[in-house]
Design a protein around this motif. Structure first.
Motif, mmCIF file in Angstrom:
data_model
loop_
_atom_site.group_PDB
_atom_site.id
_atom_site.type_symbol
_atom_site.label_atom_id
_atom_site.label_comp_id
_atom_site.label_asym_id
_atom_site.label_seq_id
_atom_site.Cartn_x
_atom_site.Cartn_y
_atom_site.Cartn_z
ATOM 1 N N MET A 1 76.386 87.267 82.665
ATOM 2 C CA MET A 1 76.886 86.262 83.626
ATOM 3 C C MET A 1 78.394 86.171 83.521
ATOM 4 O O MET A 1 79.188 86.056 84.581
ATOM 5 C CB MET A 1 76.615 84.756 82.923
ATOM 6 N N LEU A 2 79.305 86.596 82.436
ATOM 7 C CA LEU A 2 80.529 86.615 82.238
ATOM 8 C C LEU A 2 80.955 87.829 83.220
ATOM 9 O O LEU A 2 82.097 88.048 83.572
ATOM 10 C CB LEU A 2 81.187 86.775 80.560
ATOM 11 N N ASP A 3 80.391 89.117 83.075
ATOM 12 C CA ASP A 3 80.618 90.134 83.967
ATOM 13 C C ASP A 3 80.758 90.050 85.325
ATOM 14 O O ASP A 3 81.414 90.597 85.942
ATOM 15 C CB ASP A 3 79.557 91.333 83.430
ATOM 16 N N THR A 4 79.702 88.991 85.672
ATOM 17 C CA THR A 4 79.737 88.704 87.272
ATOM 18 C C THR A 4 80.238 87.550 87.657
ATOM 19 O O THR A 4 80.256 87.311 88.748
ATOM 20 C CB THR A 4 78.338 88.598 87.739
ATOM 21 N N HIS A 5 81.144 86.884 86.797
ATOM 22 C CA HIS A 5 81.990 85.657 86.884
ATOM 23 C C HIS A 5 83.383 85.970 87.638
ATOM 24 O O HIS A 5 83.800 87.081 87.454
ATOM 25 C CB HIS A 5 82.371 85.016 85.564
ATOM 26 N N PRO A 6 83.509 85.258 88.808
ATOM 27 C CA PRO A 6 84.682 85.719 89.685
ATOM 28 C C PRO A 6 86.029 85.751 88.813
ATOM 29 O O PRO A 6 87.002 86.463 89.417
ATOM 30 C CB PRO A 6 84.589 84.976 90.775
ATOM 31 N N HIS B 1 71.419 82.907 97.308
ATOM 32 C CA HIS B 1 72.740 83.727 97.062
ATOM 33 C C HIS B 1 72.518 84.938 96.315
ATOM 34 O O HIS B 1 73.758 85.547 96.164
ATOM 35 C CB HIS B 1 73.778 82.697 96.660
ATOM 36 N N ALA B 2 71.541 85.259 96.113
ATOM 37 C CA ALA B 2 71.394 86.276 95.190
ATOM 38 C C ALA B 2 71.731 87.582 95.379
ATOM 39 O O ALA B 2 72.393 88.595 94.755
ATOM 40 C CB ALA B 2 69.835 86.510 94.433
ATOM 41 N N SER B 3 71.852 87.711 96.741
ATOM 42 C CA SER B 3 72.218 89.317 97.206
ATOM 43 C C SER B 3 73.768 89.281 97.360
ATOM 44 O O SER B 3 74.524 90.222 97.022
ATOM 45 C CB SER B 3 71.558 89.429 98.431
ATOM 46 N N ARG B 4 74.474 88.036 97.737
ATOM 47 C CA ARG B 4 75.758 87.839 97.581
ATOM 48 C C ARG B 4 76.510 87.904 96.405
ATOM 49 O O ARG B 4 77.652 88.423 95.805
ATOM 50 C CB ARG B 4 76.401 86.805 98.558
ATOM 51 N N HIS B 5 75.916 86.921 95.420
ATOM 52 C CA HIS B 5 76.427 86.583 94.073
ATOM 53 C C HIS B 5 75.709 87.019 92.922
ATOM 54 O O HIS B 5 74.329 86.494 92.842
ATOM 55 C CB HIS B 5 76.827 85.248 94.078
ATOM 56 N N GLU B 6 75.814 88.042 92.269
ATOM 57 C CA GLU B 6 75.241 88.621 91.165
ATOM 58 C C GLU B 6 74.862 87.359 90.246
ATOM 59 O O GLU B 6 73.647 87.592 89.398
ATOM 60 C CB GLU B 6 75.948 89.904 90.462
ATOM 61 N N HIS B 7 75.491 86.684 89.848
ATOM 62 C CA HIS B 7 75.232 85.534 88.747
ATOM 63 C C HIS B 7 74.315 84.814 89.214
ATOM 64 O O HIS B 7 73.753 84.391 88.472
ATOM 65 C CB HIS B 7 76.735 84.708 88.479
ATOM 66 N N CYS B 8 74.194 84.300 90.602
ATOM 67 C CA CYS B 8 73.025 83.701 90.944
ATOM 68 C C CYS B 8 71.907 84.285 90.781
ATOM 69 O O CYS B 8 70.784 83.840 90.505
ATOM 70 C CB CYS B 8 73.363 83.188 92.542
ATOM 71 N N TRP B 9 71.741 85.746 90.701
ATOM 72 C CA TRP B 9 70.558 86.603 90.816
ATOM 73 C C TRP B 9 70.139 86.475 89.156
ATOM 74 O O TRP B 9 69.006 86.309 88.919
ATOM 75 C CB TRP B 9 70.876 88.109 91.158
ATOM 76 N N VAL B 10 71.078 86.594 88.174
ATOM 77 C CA VAL B 10 70.777 86.635 86.928
ATOM 78 C C VAL B 10 70.440 85.158 86.455
ATOM 79 O O VAL B 10 69.403 84.915 85.919
ATOM 80 C CB VAL B 10 71.999 86.721 86.155
#
Lengths: 134, 134, 134, 134
Positions: A7-12, C106-115
């Motif tokens: 989560m931290l890695d993918t946080h903007p 939004h999982a495809s656009r935002h990886e945190h949403c995927w996780v």
């Protein structure tokens, strides 16, 4: 790789600094400690000598509340000003210290207090290391 | 007579000192502020200019978490050692100050931010008065 | 052996039934999901297209609150009557389902949403398995 | 006019339906009940006959957690789908019912349990009225 790390890695707003590792460790330690303290409070309530464990129950509940709030605020990584984070992490380290010391007193009689004291110590360390890195 | 007052009056550990009044005021202010901040965060999320209110949403959420944790720990009135209470109330006052200042910036455009800024200021005062009395 | 497992093992009220495993899994999944949802809410707030992620932020915050409350109540293992546990775990599963579905969009656009969607799904499963075992 | 009322009035998503009044009442009742239950748990822990109040402490803690989560989710007024709100408010009403009944058993001996039983009953009613209005 833990989910918190993902989560931290993918946080903007990932800061990219060395702080990240300490932040992650502290969020995870707070989550674990909150869980363990909530369980320890209830285990103490279930013991025959509950009357002698009242201070321990209160310390457990305080520590669980502090750890949860700290975990949440750290997850928000408020940019720029670290005044609040610093004050809260200090308070959290204090709650962990108090709860850890209290649990240790009963650690020989109640194994859940032993496990809890260990979790408190880990969380206190994680808080102090984050404080040093901020 | 508020319910919090009734509860403190009937609590077996009532300290009877002048602290009680400040304690009650701080518990009540934290409860109110947590409620208002949670509502303000959601109101901000519902505004068209949400992109400009992101810092405000985060400050609201932080402040709500701090106020709830502080309310809970104060309700436990851990006897003797006030180290944790002191550290936490300081952190809570800081969260209220930050959130109050942030909300004030949007107070003219968004009435909920005006109401929230007022609640934050009341809670910050209650925290500082309790700190002075401890 | 996880700390939650250690705590349940040393709890004086350990039921010894097959429920224990599902209980532990659900407590752990709730803890993880609460952490991830809090982080996802903040990550969404940091995205440029935050205006399109408002429903996701709300779902994240709701899910985090439900998961934390569920984790705490499950840790208390109120003996005998499971009415409250059942109702709460049902509500928690619903929060996880809603949040997981919203994040997936939004999982495809935002990886945190995927996780986050993955964590929600794991937690929903853990809730449903506990419900079936109660 | 209460602060919660002011906040709902200035919320951009104000539904304007008759639901608003019940929603406000339920948010306020949950906030009060959470506060009172947290205080009652601690008061029980301070009583000499704490060993006989263990079930009451647990019910208090469960009820406080449910009321806080419900207050937070209701403040978010997730639009459209009320499935989660309905399930959570049901669980909250159940927690209030259980805690109110448990507190009532000690109401003659411990005045804080009497005050708490009243708060639980008010909150249960507010939950049921909101459920009927949704």
């Amino acid at each position: 790789m833990s989910v918190v790390e993902q989560m931290l890695d993918t946080h903007p707003g990932n800061r990219g600094f060395g702080v990240e590792g300490k932040l992650r460790a502290c969020i995870e330690a707070c989550g674990e400690c909150a869980q363990v303290c909530t369980l320890c409070a209830d285990a103490c309530l279930g013991e025959r000598d509950v009357a002698e464990l009242v201070t321990c129950v209160r310390a457990d509940l305080d520590c669980a509340d502090l750890c949860e709030a700290t975990q949440r605020v750290l997850s928000r990584r408020t940019e720029g000003d670290d005044t609040l984070v610093r004050a809260l992490v200090k308070a959290c380290a204090e709650a962990c210290r108090m709860c850890g010391e209290e649990c240790e007193r009963h650690a020989s009689r109640h194994e859940h207090c032993w496990v809890c004291a260990e979790a408190c110590r880990r969380c206190e360390s994680a808080c102090r290391e984050l404080l040093a890195a901020l």
